[in-house]
Design a protein around this motif. Sequence first.
Motif, PDB file in Angstrom:
ATOM      1  N   PRO A   9      23.315 -93.631  14.394  1.00 17.08           N
ATOM      2  CA  PRO A   9      23.436 -92.726  15.540  1.00 17.08           C
ATOM      3  C   PRO A   9      24.239 -91.467  15.248  1.00 17.08           C
ATOM      4  CG  PRO A   9      24.714 -94.724  15.900  1.00 17.08           C
ATOM      5  CD  PRO A   9      23.936 -94.922  14.629  1.00 17.08           C
ATOM      6  N   GLU A  10      25.142 -91.513  14.267  1.00 15.50           N
ATOM      7  CA  GLU A  10      25.970 -90.331  13.973  1.00 15.50           C
ATOM      8  C   GLU A  10      25.257 -89.320  13.075  1.00 15.50           C
ATOM      9  OE1 GLU A  10      26.930 -93.454  10.858  1.00 15.50           O
ATOM     10  OE2 GLU A  10      26.672 -93.472  13.013  1.00 15.50           O
ATOM     11  N   LEU A  11      24.013 -89.591  12.707  1.00 13.69           N
ATOM     12  CA  LEU A  11      23.254 -88.689  11.855  1.00 13.69           C
ATOM     13  C   LEU A  11      22.969 -87.392  12.615  1.00 13.69           C
ATOM     14  CD1 LEU A  11      22.089 -88.991   8.983  1.00 13.69           C
ATOM     15  CD2 LEU A  11      19.924 -89.592  10.033  1.00 13.69           C
ATOM     16  N   ALA A  12      23.232 -86.258  11.979  1.00 14.52           N
ATOM     17  CA  ALA A  12      22.996 -84.946  12.606  1.00 14.52           C
ATOM     18  C   ALA A  12      21.506 -84.762  12.884  1.00 14.52           C
ATOM     19  CB  ALA A  12      23.504 -83.843  11.686  1.00 14.52           C
ATOM     20  N   GLU A  13      21.194 -83.914  13.853  1.00 13.06           N
ATOM     21  CA  GLU A  13      19.798 -83.702  14.253  1.00 13.06           C
ATOM     22  C   GLU A  13      18.921 -83.258  13.091  1.00 13.06           C
ATOM     23  OE1 GLU A  13      19.320 -81.195  17.652  1.00 13.06           O
ATOM     24  OE2 GLU A  13      20.774 -82.333  18.818  1.00 13.06           O
ATOM     25  N   GLU A  14      19.410 -82.331  12.269  1.00 18.61           N
ATOM     26  CA  GLU A  14      18.615 -81.850  11.138  1.00 18.61           C
ATOM     27  C   GLU A  14      18.356 -82.977  10.139  1.00 18.61           C
ATOM     28  OE1 GLU A  14      18.722 -78.581   7.505  1.00 18.61           O
ATOM     29  OE2 GLU A  14      20.245 -78.494   9.068  1.00 18.61           O
ATOM     30  N   ASP A  15      19.366 -83.787   9.871  1.00 19.07           N
ATOM     31  CA  ASP A  15      19.198 -84.905   8.941  1.00 19.07           C
ATOM     32  C   ASP A  15      18.259 -85.954   9.520  1.00 19.07           C
ATOM     33  OD1 ASP A  15      20.854 -83.798   6.996  1.00 19.07           O
ATOM     34  OD2 ASP A  15      22.643 -84.686   7.884  1.00 19.07           O
ATOM     35  N   ARG A  16      18.332 -86.181  10.821  1.00 23.21           N
ATOM     36  CA  ARG A  16      17.424 -87.134  11.481  1.00 23.21           C
ATOM     37  C   ARG A  16      15.980 -86.635  11.366  1.00 23.21           C
ATOM     38  NH1 ARG A  16      18.308 -91.213  14.713  1.00 23.21           N
ATOM     39  NH2 ARG A  16      20.504 -90.686  14.887  1.00 23.21           N
ATOM     40  N   PHE A  17      15.782 -85.330  11.630  1.00 22.20           N
ATOM     41  CA  PHE A  17      14.440 -84.753  11.527  1.00 22.20           C
ATOM     42  C   PHE A  17      13.897 -84.873  10.106  1.00 22.20           C
ATOM     43  CE2 PHE A  17      11.814 -81.106  10.329  1.00 22.20           C
ATOM     44  CZ  PHE A  17      10.721 -81.321  11.157  1.00 22.20           C
ATOM     45  N   THR A  18      14.719 -84.467   9.116  1.00 20.15           N
ATOM     46  CA  THR A  18      14.227 -84.501   7.735  1.00 20.15           C
ATOM     47  C   THR A  18      13.999 -85.937   7.256  1.00 20.15           C
ATOM     48  OG1 THR A  18      16.468 -84.284   6.856  1.00 20.15           O
ATOM     49  CG2 THR A  18      15.180 -82.273   7.081  1.00 20.15           C
ATOM     50  N   ALA A  19      14.807 -86.883   7.716  1.00 23.40           N
ATOM     51  CA  ALA A  19      14.586 -88.288   7.347  1.00 23.40           C
ATOM     52  C   ALA A  19      13.256 -88.781   7.898  1.00 23.40           C
ATOM     53  CB  ALA A  19      15.732 -89.160   7.847  1.00 23.40           C
ATOM     54  N   CYS A  20      12.959 -88.426   9.142  1.00 19.90           N
ATOM     55  CA  CYS A  20      11.686 -88.838   9.743  1.00 19.90           C
ATOM     56  C   CYS A  20      10.503 -88.150   9.067  1.00 19.90           C
ATOM     57  CB  CYS A  20      11.691 -88.545  11.239  1.00 19.90           C
ATOM     58  SG  CYS A  20      12.829 -89.572  12.177  1.00 19.90           S
ATOM     59  N   LEU A  21      10.653 -86.854   8.781  1.00 18.89           N
ATOM     60  CA  LEU A  21       9.583 -86.129   8.099  1.00 18.89           C
ATOM     61  C   LEU A  21       9.361 -86.697   6.698  1.00 18.89           C
ATOM     62  CD1 LEU A  21       7.537 -83.829   8.110  1.00 18.89           C
ATOM     63  CD2 LEU A  21       9.362 -82.315   7.306  1.00 18.89           C
ATOM     64  N   HIS A  22      10.444 -86.964   5.981  1.00 21.06           N
ATOM     65  CA  HIS A  22      10.325 -87.532   4.640  1.00 21.06           C
ATOM     66  C   HIS A  22       9.628 -88.891   4.702  1.00 21.06           C
ATOM     67  CE1 HIS A  22      11.559 -89.480   0.869  1.00 21.06           C
ATOM     68  NE2 HIS A  22      11.556 -88.243   0.388  1.00 21.06           N
ATOM     69  N   TYR A  23       9.977 -89.708   5.691  1.00 15.25           N
ATOM     70  CA  TYR A  23       9.341 -91.009   5.873  1.00 15.25           C
ATOM     71  C   TYR A  23       7.832 -90.833   6.066  1.00 15.25           C
ATOM     72  CZ  TYR A  23       7.912 -95.364   8.107  1.00 15.25           C
ATOM     73  OH  TYR A  23       7.248 -96.506   8.441  1.00 15.25           O
ATOM     74  N   ALA A  24       7.451 -89.904   6.959  1.00 15.85           N
ATOM     75  CA  ALA A  24       6.031 -89.696   7.236  1.00 15.85           C
ATOM     76  C   ALA A  24       5.283 -89.208   5.998  1.00 15.85           C
ATOM     77  CB  ALA A  24       5.867 -88.703   8.386  1.00 15.85           C
ATOM     78  N   ILE A  25       5.851 -88.225   5.306  1.00 13.93           N
ATOM     79  CA  ILE A  25       5.198 -87.688   4.107  1.00 13.93           C
ATOM     80  C   ILE A  25       5.121 -88.747   3.009  1.00 13.93           C
ATOM     81  CG2 ILE A  25       5.438 -86.001   2.232  1.00 13.93           C
ATOM     82  CD1 ILE A  25       6.607 -84.078   4.319  1.00 13.93           C
ATOM     83  N   ASP A  26       6.176 -89.555   2.878  1.00 15.04           N
ATOM     84  CA  ASP A  26       6.215 -90.586   1.846  1.00 15.04           C
ATOM     85  C   ASP A  26       5.180 -91.683   2.102  1.00 15.04           C
ATOM     86  OD1 ASP A  26       7.447 -91.515  -0.556  1.00 15.04           O
ATOM     87  OD2 ASP A  26       8.493 -93.046   0.608  1.00 15.04           O
ATOM     88  N   HIS A  27       4.935 -91.990   3.366  1.00 16.58           N
ATOM     89  CA  HIS A  27       4.013 -93.078   3.698  1.00 16.58           C
ATOM     90  C   HIS A  27       2.595 -92.613   4.000  1.00 16.58           C
ATOM     91  CE1 HIS A  27       7.828 -95.150   3.968  1.00 16.58           C
ATOM     92  NE2 HIS A  27       7.137 -96.237   3.758  1.00 16.58           N
ATOM     93  N   ILE A  28       2.402 -91.306   4.170  1.00 21.37           N
ATOM     94  CA  ILE A  28       1.073 -90.759   4.417  1.00 21.37           C
ATOM     95  C   ILE A  28       0.883 -89.589   3.445  1.00 21.37           C
ATOM     96  CG2 ILE A  28      -0.522 -89.824   6.139  1.00 21.37           C
ATOM     97  CD1 ILE A  28       1.428 -90.938   8.287  1.00 21.37           C
ATOM     98  N   PRO A  29       0.500 -89.882   2.193  1.00 18.23           N
ATOM     99  CA  PRO A  29       0.375 -88.818   1.189  1.00 18.23           C
ATOM    100  C   PRO A  29      -0.576 -87.700   1.607  1.00 18.23           C
ATOM    101  CG  PRO A  29       0.065 -90.989   0.168  1.00 18.23           C
ATOM    102  CD  PRO A  29       0.184 -91.196   1.647  1.00 18.23           C
ATOM    103  N   GLU A  30      -1.573 -88.027   2.437  1.00 13.81           N
ATOM    104  CA  GLU A  30      -2.500 -87.009   2.915  1.00 13.81           C
ATOM    105  C   GLU A  30      -1.763 -85.946   3.736  1.00 13.81           C
ATOM    106  OE1 GLU A  30      -2.913 -90.314   3.518  1.00 13.81           O
ATOM    107  OE2 GLU A  30      -4.526 -90.797   2.130  1.00 13.81           O
ATOM    108  N   LEU A  31      -0.717 -86.352   4.442  1.00 14.11           N
ATOM    109  CA  LEU A  31       0.096 -85.412   5.209  1.00 14.11           C
ATOM    110  C   LEU A  31       0.829 -84.465   4.263  1.00 14.11           C
ATOM    111  CD1 LEU A  31       1.313 -84.382   7.859  1.00 14.11           C
ATOM    112  CD2 LEU A  31       3.020 -86.198   7.667  1.00 14.11           C
ATOM    113  N   GLY A  32       1.393 -85.008   3.194  1.00 12.16           N
ATOM    114  CA  GLY A  32       2.049 -84.170   2.192  1.00 12.16           C
ATOM    115  C   GLY A  32       1.079 -83.175   1.584  1.00 12.16           C
ATOM    116  N   GLN A  33      -0.136 -83.633   1.278  1.00 12.19           N
ATOM    117  CA  GLN A  33      -1.144 -82.733   0.705  1.00 12.19           C
ATOM    118  C   GLN A  33      -1.527 -81.660   1.704  1.00 12.19           C
ATOM    119  OE1 GLN A  33      -2.428 -82.808  -2.622  1.00 12.19           O
ATOM    120  NE2 GLN A  33      -2.923 -80.755  -1.902  1.00 12.19           N
ATOM    121  N   ALA A  34      -1.665 -82.030   2.972  1.00 18.26           N
ATOM    122  CA  ALA A  34      -2.020 -81.046   4.002  1.00 18.26           C
ATOM    123  C   ALA A  34      -0.938 -79.972   4.134  1.00 18.26           C
ATOM    124  CB  ALA A  34      -2.249 -81.742   5.340  1.00 18.26           C
ATOM    125  N   ILE A  35       0.331 -80.375   4.049  1.00 16.10           N
ATOM    126  CA  ILE A  35       1.433 -79.408   4.130  1.00 16.10           C
ATOM    127  C   ILE A  35       1.413 -78.479   2.923  1.00 16.10           C
ATOM    128  CG2 ILE A  35       3.944 -79.181   4.084  1.00 16.10           C
ATOM    129  CD1 ILE A  35       4.039 -81.771   5.784  1.00 16.10           C
TER     130      ILE A  35
END
Length: 75
Positions: A9-35
């Motif tokens: 819960p103490e994770l800053a908003e930017e770190d929370r966003f990047t952690a979620c984005l990294h999770y999505a890109i890591d688990h959906i390689p097609e998303l990384g390719q699209a970006i």
Amino acid sequence: MSNIFLLPPELAEEDRFTACLHYAIDHIPELGQAIVDFLLIQSGKSSSPFIKAVNRNRSGGAPQAHPLNGYNLFD
């Protein structure tokens, strides 16, 4: 597999966003390719294969410790 719902819960908003984005890109390689494709097309360059996402510090230097280190996010 990582569990992004266990972010500290103490994770800053930017770190929370990047952690979620990294999770999505890591688990959906097609998303990384699209970006990659979108950014390269917008800059007038040809496409390049997406290989992996890497966490870097804000100054663009060497990879740094991820803010989630020390937290058990695995099933």
